[in-house]
Design an enzyme around this catalytic site. Structure first.
Site, PDB file in Angstrom:
ATOM      1  N   PRO A   1       0.836  -1.196   0.000  1.00 57.24           N
ATOM      2  CA  PRO A   1       0.000   0.000   0.000  1.00 57.24           C
ATOM      3  C   PRO A   1       0.880   1.259   0.000  1.00 57.24           C
ATOM      4  CG  PRO A   1      -0.766  -1.535   1.665  1.00 57.24           C
ATOM      5  CD  PRO A   1       0.574  -2.015   1.189  1.00 57.24           C
TER       6      PRO A   1
ATOM      7  N   LYS B   1      -2.678  -5.470   5.321  1.00 61.87           N
ATOM      8  CA  LYS B   1      -1.297  -5.717   4.877  1.00 61.87           C
ATOM      9  C   LYS B   1      -0.338  -5.398   6.020  1.00 61.87           C
ATOM     10  CE  LYS B   1      -2.927  -6.545   0.799  1.00 61.87           C
ATOM     11  NZ  LYS B   1      -2.989  -5.923  -0.437  1.00 61.87           N
TER      12      LYS B   1
ATOM     13  N   ILE C   1      -2.657  -3.411  -3.722  1.00 64.06           N
ATOM     14  CA  ILE C   1      -3.113  -4.629  -4.386  1.00 64.06           C
ATOM     15  C   ILE C   1      -4.343  -5.130  -3.637  1.00 64.06           C
ATOM     16  CG2 ILE C   1      -2.528  -7.038  -4.889  1.00 64.06           C
ATOM     17  CD1 ILE C   1       0.430  -6.110  -5.021  1.00 64.06           C
TER      18      ILE C   1
END
Length: 115
Positions: free
Chosen positions: A2, A34, A66
């Protein structure tokens, strides 16, 4: 993976910047699921910016990661807007946030892509 890019016309003191970066990094990690070890945040303060014909305090954020889901984007929007309105005294109506869902094969780290 990120990445959050924060642009604002507000001057943020050198003493406040590390705390702001750390807190935003933690929020991004929490809401994306994440590891924070993958989160990158870039802060550009004192930018020459105009929104709605005014140079009143404002911010433009770009968040790329993602696998961003609609729920994550909604939660991040609420959390980041609240955080910036509280910490920088920004009116949430003067904050734009752009989200990008990056394909794993187009995002790389440590010499290799994630997909």
């Amino acid at each position: 993976m990120p990445f959050l890019n924060v642009n604002t016309n507000i001057k943020i003191s050198a003493a406040e910047k590390p705390q702001l970066l750390k807190e935003v990094s933690t929020l991004i990690a929490q809401h994306t699921g994440k590891p924070e070890s993958y989160v990158m945040v870039h802060l550009h303060d004192e930018q020459t910016m105009l929104f709605a014909g005014s140079q009143d305090p404002l911010a433009y954020l770009e968040c790329k990661s993602i696998g961003l889901s609609k729920n994550q984007v909604q939660a991040l929007t609420k959390t980041l807007s609240h955080y910036l309105s509280t910490s920088l005294k920004l009116n949430p109506a003067r904050i734009y946030i752009e989200f990008s869902n990056a394909p794993a094969e187009l995002w790389a780290w440590n010499g290799a892509t994630f997909g």
